[in-house]
Design a protein around this motif. Structure first.
Motif, mmCIF file in Angstrom:
data_model
loop_
_atom_site.group_PDB
_atom_site.id
_atom_site.type_symbol
_atom_site.label_atom_id
_atom_site.label_comp_id
_atom_site.label_asym_id
_atom_site.label_seq_id
_atom_site.Cartn_x
_atom_site.Cartn_y
_atom_site.Cartn_z
ATOM 1 N N ILE A 10 0.865 -1.169 0.000
ATOM 2 C CA ILE A 10 0.000 0.000 0.000
ATOM 3 C C ILE A 10 0.903 1.220 0.000
ATOM 4 N N SER A 11 0.474 2.242 -0.723
ATOM 5 C CA SER A 11 1.272 3.467 -0.758
ATOM 6 C C SER A 11 0.334 4.658 -0.787
ATOM 7 N N GLU A 12 0.847 5.752 -0.297
ATOM 8 C CA GLU A 12 0.077 6.987 -0.334
ATOM 9 C C GLU A 12 0.405 7.698 -1.641
ATOM 10 N N VAL A 13 -0.565 8.418 -2.175
ATOM 11 C CA VAL A 13 -0.375 9.132 -3.427
ATOM 12 C C VAL A 13 0.260 10.483 -3.114
ATOM 13 N N VAL A 14 1.396 10.751 -3.722
ATOM 14 C CA VAL A 14 2.121 11.995 -3.490
ATOM 15 C C VAL A 14 1.264 13.173 -3.958
ATOM 16 N N GLY A 15 1.135 14.161 -3.095
ATOM 17 C CA GLY A 15 0.391 15.357 -3.435
ATOM 18 C C GLY A 15 -1.098 15.281 -3.154
#
Length: 184
Positions: A10-15
Motif C-alpha cells: 500500500i502506498s500513499e499518493v504523493v500530493g
C-alpha cells in the motif's frame, strides 16, 4: 475462471492527502491490479503491516471475525472482486456453503483478506482488462481511467488540457460523460 490475488503493498499518493493505492498481484506475480482507497484504509493496512506490539484481536474487524468463527466447517467464505462501478472496484463476500453474498468496497475486502490470510479472487476477464504487467522496481503505477473517482478525473482533465494533451483529455471527458449517462 477465477484468478487468485494477494496483497503486495500500500502506498500513499504523493500530493494527495486522503488517497492511497493498494497493489495486488496474481499468484505468479506477472500482473498487478491497483485499487484506489481512502486514508482510513491506508491507516488500517499500515497498522497491520507493522504488526509489532499490535493486539489485533482487540481491533474491530478481528473481533467481529472471531465472533463469526469463519474457520468453522460450513462457515467458509471467499472474497471476490466482481466489477467496476462508478470508478470503484466492487467486491463480494460469498459464503461457500449457501452462496449468500454481500457487496463491500474492494479496499475493505483487501483489509479482510489481510486479516484472514485469504486470497482475493477475480474473474480472469476483469483481471486481464484492468491489470497491468507487474514491474518489481517500477517508480510509477498505471491506473485504468474507470477506477478513478470523478473528482480525480476532473483534476486530470484540467491538467491534460493545460498541458495540451488533447488525446488524454478526450478519453477523460468520455469517461466522465459515460458516468453521467449511467445516472440517467
Amino acid at each position: 475462471m477465477k484468478i487468485k490475488l494477494h496483497y503486495k503493498s500500500i502506498s500513499e499518493v504523493v500530493g494527495v492527502d486522503d488517497v492511497g493505492l493498494i497493489t495486488l498481484l496474481d499468484e505468479y506475480e506477472h500482473r498487478q491490479l491497483n485499487i484506489v482507497c481512502d486514508k482510513f484504509v491506508v491507516d488500517q493496512i499500515q497498522l497491520r503491516d507493522m504488526g509489532q506490539d499490535l493486539d489485533s484481536h482487540m481491533l474491530l474487524p478481528e473481533a467481529l471475525l472471531a465472533l463469526l468463527h469463519p474457520t468453522e466447517e460450513g462457515k467458509t467464505f471467499e472474497i471476490f472482486i466482481s466489477s467496476v462501478h462508478k470508478g470503484e472496484y466492487v467486491a463480494e463476500l460469498r459464503m461457500e456453503n449457501d452462496g449468500h453474498a454481500v457487496k463491500l468496497r474492494a479496499p475493505d475486502a483487501v483489509l479482510l483478506s489481510i486479516i484472514t490470510h485469504q486470497p482475493i479472487l477475480i474473474d480472469e476477464r476483469l483481471m486481464n482488462f484492468q491489470s497491468v504487467p507487474y514491474q518489481q522496481h517500477s517508480k510509477s503505477m498505471a491506473l485504468p481511467i474507470n477506477t478513478l473517482s470523478s473528482k480525480m478525473i476532473r483534476k486530470s482533465l484540467e491538467k491534460a488540457i493545460e498541458e495540451e494533451n488533447y488525446e488524454l483529455a478526450s478519453q477523460l471527458r468520455d469517461e466522465l460523460n459515460s458516468r453521467k449517462d449511467e445516472r440517467s
